[in-house]
Scaffold this motif. Structure first.
Motif, PDB file in Angstrom:
ATOM      1  N   LEU A   1      -5.749   3.201  -3.488  1.00 17.24           N
ATOM      2  CA  LEU A   1      -4.957   4.384  -3.838  1.00 17.24           C
ATOM      3  C   LEU A   1      -5.216   4.869  -5.259  1.00 17.24           C
ATOM      4  N   GLN A   2      -5.774   4.015  -6.107  1.00 16.34           N
ATOM      5  CA  GLN A   2      -6.091   4.463  -7.467  1.00 16.34           C
ATOM      6  C   GLN A   2      -7.181   5.525  -7.461  1.00 16.34           C
ATOM      7  N   HIS A   3      -7.925   5.627  -6.339  1.00 21.30           N
ATOM      8  CA  HIS A   3      -9.002   6.603  -6.223  1.00 21.30           C
ATOM      9  C   HIS A   3      -8.582   7.847  -5.431  1.00 21.30           C
TER      10      HIS A   3
ATOM     11  N   ASP B   1       0.617  -1.602  -9.109  1.00 16.21           N
ATOM     12  CA  ASP B   1       1.688  -0.742  -9.598  1.00 16.21           C
ATOM     13  C   ASP B   1       1.133   0.602 -10.070  1.00 16.21           C
ATOM     14  N   ALA B   2       0.016   0.554 -10.788  1.00 24.36           N
ATOM     15  CA  ALA B   2      -0.607   1.797 -11.244  1.00 24.36           C
ATOM     16  C   ALA B   2      -1.122   2.621 -10.070  1.00 24.36           C
ATOM     17  N   ALA B   3      -1.665   1.948  -9.056  1.00 22.50           N
ATOM     18  CA  ALA B   3      -2.175   2.658  -7.882  1.00 22.50           C
ATOM     19  C   ALA B   3      -1.047   3.341  -7.111  1.00 22.50           C
ATOM     20  N   LEU B   4       0.088   2.652  -6.977  1.00 20.54           N
ATOM     21  CA  LEU B   4       1.228   3.253  -6.279  1.00 20.54           C
ATOM     22  C   LEU B   4       1.805   4.425  -7.065  1.00 20.54           C
ATOM     23  N   ALA B   5       1.839   4.313  -8.381  1.00 25.88           N
ATOM     24  CA  ALA B   5       2.337   5.419  -9.208  1.00 25.88           C
ATOM     25  C   ALA B   5       1.438   6.644  -9.041  1.00 25.88           C
ATOM     26  N   HIS B   6       0.125   6.419  -9.003  1.00 26.20           N
ATOM     27  CA  HIS B   6      -0.807   7.524  -8.800  1.00 26.20           C
ATOM     28  C   HIS B   6      -0.627   8.124  -7.406  1.00 26.20           C
ATOM     29  N   PHE B   7      -0.463   7.274  -6.409  1.00 29.19           N
ATOM     30  CA  PHE B   7      -0.236   7.721  -5.026  1.00 29.19           C
ATOM     31  C   PHE B   7       1.002   8.608  -4.957  1.00 29.19           C
ATOM     32  N   ALA B   8       2.077   8.167  -5.585  1.00 35.50           N
ATOM     33  CA  ALA B   8       3.324   8.940  -5.564  1.00 35.50           C
ATOM     34  C   ALA B   8       3.156  10.284  -6.256  1.00 35.50           C
ATOM     35  N   GLN B   9       2.407  10.295  -7.339  1.00 36.61           N
ATOM     36  CA  GLN B   9       2.194  11.543  -8.073  1.00 36.61           C
ATOM     37  C   GLN B   9       1.412  12.548  -7.238  1.00 36.61           C
TER      38      GLN B   9
ATOM     39  N   VAL C   1      -2.215  11.344   8.714  1.00 38.07           N
ATOM     40  CA  VAL C   1      -2.368  11.825   7.344  1.00 38.07           C
ATOM     41  C   VAL C   1      -3.758  11.426   6.839  1.00 38.07           C
ATOM     42  N   GLU C   2      -4.462  12.369   6.247  1.00 41.23           N
ATOM     43  CA  GLU C   2      -5.810  12.104   5.756  1.00 41.23           C
ATOM     44  C   GLU C   2      -5.786  11.957   4.237  1.00 41.23           C
ATOM     45  N   LEU C   3      -6.385  10.872   3.751  1.00 42.08           N
ATOM     46  CA  LEU C   3      -6.433  10.576   2.330  1.00 42.08           C
ATOM     47  C   LEU C   3      -7.890  10.550   1.887  1.00 42.08           C
ATOM     48  N   PHE C   4      -8.199  11.271   0.811  1.00 46.11           N
ATOM     49  CA  PHE C   4      -9.585  11.396   0.355  1.00 46.11           C
ATOM     50  C   PHE C   4      -9.706  11.059  -1.125  1.00 46.11           C
ATOM     51  N   ASP C   5     -10.892  10.550  -1.497  1.00 42.56           N
ATOM     52  CA  ASP C   5     -11.178  10.329  -2.910  1.00 42.56           C
ATOM     53  C   ASP C   5     -11.806  11.583  -3.502  1.00 42.56           C
ATOM     54  N   ALA C   6     -12.220  11.519  -4.775  1.00 36.90           N
ATOM     55  CA  ALA C   6     -12.737  12.699  -5.469  1.00 36.90           C
ATOM     56  C   ALA C   6     -14.046  13.203  -4.875  1.00 36.90           C
ATOM     57  N   ARG C   7     -14.756  12.356  -4.128  1.00 39.53           N
ATOM     58  CA  ARG C   7     -16.014  12.768  -3.505  1.00 39.53           C
ATOM     59  C   ARG C   7     -15.810  13.321  -2.103  1.00 39.53           C
ATOM     60  N   GLY C   8     -14.551  13.385  -1.671  1.00 42.57           N
ATOM     61  CA  GLY C   8     -14.264  13.884  -0.333  1.00 42.57           C
ATOM     62  C   GLY C   8     -14.432  12.839   0.749  1.00 42.57           C
ATOM     63  N   GLN C   9     -14.557  11.561   0.344  1.00 44.32           N
ATOM     64  CA  GLN C   9     -14.694  10.481   1.312  1.00 44.32           C
ATOM     65  C   GLN C   9     -13.308   9.951   1.703  1.00 44.32           C
ATOM     66  N   ALA C  10     -13.190   9.572   2.987  1.00 46.38           N
ATOM     67  CA  ALA C  10     -11.927   9.002   3.452  1.00 46.38           C
ATOM     68  C   ALA C  10     -11.621   7.725   2.681  1.00 46.38           C
ATOM     69  N   LEU C  11     -10.380   7.599   2.258  1.00 44.68           N
ATOM     70  CA  LEU C  11      -9.968   6.457   1.459  1.00 44.68           C
ATOM     71  C   LEU C  11      -9.926   5.186   2.305  1.00 44.68           C
ATOM     72  N   ALA C  12     -10.361   4.085   1.732  1.00 48.69           N
ATOM     73  CA  ALA C  12     -10.280   2.798   2.414  1.00 48.69           C
ATOM     74  C   ALA C  12      -8.824   2.370   2.538  1.00 48.69           C
ATOM     75  N   LEU C  13      -8.579   1.420   3.439  1.00 50.09           N
ATOM     76  CA  LEU C  13      -7.232   0.894   3.615  1.00 50.09           C
ATOM     77  C   LEU C  13      -6.876  -0.047   2.468  1.00 50.09           C
ATOM     78  N   GLY C  14      -5.591  -0.160   2.177  1.00 45.65           N
ATOM     79  CA  GLY C  14      -5.128  -1.094   1.155  1.00 45.65           C
ATOM     80  C   GLY C  14      -4.590  -0.409  -0.080  1.00 45.65           C
ATOM     81  N   GLY C  15      -3.731  -1.121  -0.793  1.00 43.22           N
ATOM     82  CA  GLY C  15      -3.076  -0.547  -1.955  1.00 43.22           C
ATOM     83  C   GLY C  15      -4.002  -0.250  -3.111  1.00 43.22           C
ATOM     84  N   ALA C  16      -5.008  -1.102  -3.352  1.00 39.07           N
ATOM     85  CA  ALA C  16      -5.898  -0.889  -4.495  1.00 39.07           C
ATOM     86  C   ALA C  16      -6.680   0.405  -4.369  1.00 39.07           C
TER      87      ALA C  16
ATOM     88  N   ASP D   1       0.805  -1.232   0.000  1.00 39.67           N
ATOM     89  CA  ASP D   1       0.000   0.000   0.000  1.00 39.67           C
ATOM     90  C   ASP D   1       0.831   1.272   0.000  1.00 39.67           C
ATOM     91  N   GLY D   2       2.138   1.156  -0.309  1.00 47.16           N
ATOM     92  CA  GLY D   2       2.982   2.345  -0.357  1.00 47.16           C
ATOM     93  C   GLY D   2       3.162   3.038   0.972  1.00 47.16           C
TER      94      GLY D   2
END
Length: 385
Positions: free
Chosen positions: A167-169, A222-230, A150-165, A139-140
């Motif tokens: 992170l694509q959101h 891999d794509a999710a981690l790349a997005h997370f890093a960006q 650290v707070e992580l949110f998706d495009a709807r302003g919802q808290a991101l679920a746990l796990g690497g997948a 999960d990076g």
């Protein structure tokens, strides 16, 4: 005759101390009067906590945290008594804690690692070394960061679920609730790999399959981690995804480096300092080391390579006794290993090799010592270039 024994643990079989004791027994079978020094070693992965405590007389402490599946588990860490702590991520998010049929690399989380860091902060630690290795998560380090505030949110302003997948959101990262004590704390990463976060040599591609990820899941992670890093780079103003070691422990190296400004160091180097390995090696006639599997990867920060480097600097021969010899292990001969042997007496199952490892280690140690004594060798064999 002085013999120094400095092995790593054998995964899912023996601790480093148990390996050292078994080899020592084999040495005594041949030379009852030998002066034997046992220094259990590690390289930042599983078993590092035990080796640190043994080397530093640290105090083992316990905490209930989330494991990689998000379920409660008891994890431990070390208070070293000088205002510092050692956290081994495998005790909180380790692969061995999760049965194979229950592993889910898409949802596995490093949240428990953050909880252990909070325990160390509560105890007053202001220098924390984190041993990376043996993780079940990919999960990076996002879960660890979430535990630290650290707070992580998706495009709807919802808290991101746990796990690497999940992170694509990811759409937004907020640092306002990050634990303030972290700014007063220095971090050091003890690691044994130098992989970047993403790409063909990244966390997902290289280590994901070991955690149960299918080829499709590897690409997704891999794509999710790349997005997370960006996204993180846009918030932090720096991009650490290609830093060597960022891909360690499913990307925990990336998060600790990027958000906690950690310094990377080879784990075997840290353990050698704590244990006084170079000093203990002085005057030794022979060194034994070992690990569960020796192959070309051993050169890249694993315990036998580190021990061999210290021995080579002092002109001391090194015998490695390992669970198995894999492709490219011969490269270790140029790095200071004089000879390497598998502990197995013949074709046997992995289960039997693990079960009877102490006996086999003892036998191989005795066998190799007899050969060494018969040759009358006091210096390592020169390796041709």
């Amino acid at each position: 005759m002085r013999v120094l024994i400095a092995p790593d643990s054998f995964k899912e079989s023996l601790s480093a101390l148990e390996v050292a004791n078994a080899i020592a027994a084999g040495v005594r079978d041949v030379l009852p009067g030998a002066d034997i020094i046992c220094i259990p070693m590690a390289d930042g992965g599983e078993g590092s906590l035990d080796a640190v405590i043994a080397a530093s007389s640290g105090e083992r402490r316990y905490a209930t945290v989330k494991n990689a599946n998000g379920e409660p588990c008891q994890a431990d860490w070390a208070w070293l008594g000088d205002g510092s702590a050692f956290v081994e991520i495998a005790t909180a998010a380790g692969l061995e804690q999760i049965p194979a049929q229950m592993r889910d690399p898409l949802k596995a989380t490093s949240f428990g690692v953050g909880q252990l860091i909070l325990q160390a902060l509560d105890a007053g630690a202001r220098h924390i070394t984190v041993g990376l290795g043996g993780s079940a998560c990919n999960d990076g380090g996002a879960g660890m960061l979430q535990a630290l505030g650290v707070e992580l949110f998706d495009a709807r302003g919802q808290a991101l679920a746990l796990g690497g997948a999940a992170l694509q959101h990811l759409s937004a990262v907020r640092l306002g609730a990050l634990d303030a004590r972290l700014r007063e704390t220095t971090f050091e990463i003890a690691m044994d790999v130098n992989n970047p976060l993403c790409g063909p040599f990244g966390a997902s591609a290289v280590f994901g399959p070991q955690k149960g990820a299918s080829p499709d899941q590897v690409r997704q992670l891999d794509a999710a981690l790349a997005h997370f890093a960006q996204v993180c780079a846009g918030v932090l103003g720096k991009d650490e995804q290609n830093t060597p070691g960022a891909g360690a422990a499913g990307g925990l190296g990336f998060a600790i480096k990027a958000f906690l400004n950690a310094a990377f160091r080879p784990g075997v180097e840290i353990l050698a300092e704590l244990s006084g390995l170079p000093q203990a090696m002085r005057g030794a006639d022979l060194v034994y080391t070992g690990e569960g599997r020796m192959d070309a990867q051993t050169l890249h920060g694993k315990t036998p390579a580190g021990v061999a480097a210290y021995a080579k600097a002092q002109g001391i021969p090194v015998i490695a006794i390992v669970g198995s010899l894999g492709d490219g292990y011969e490269a270790l001969y140029k790095a200071g290993i004089t000879a390497a042997f598998s502990l197995a007496p013949g074709p046997i199952t992995l289960a039997l090799a693990c079960q009877d490892a102490p006996q086999y280690l003892r036998q191989r140690a005795g066998d190799t010592l007899r050969v060494w004594l018969a040759g009358g060798v006091s210096k390592p064999v020169a390796e041709s270039s």
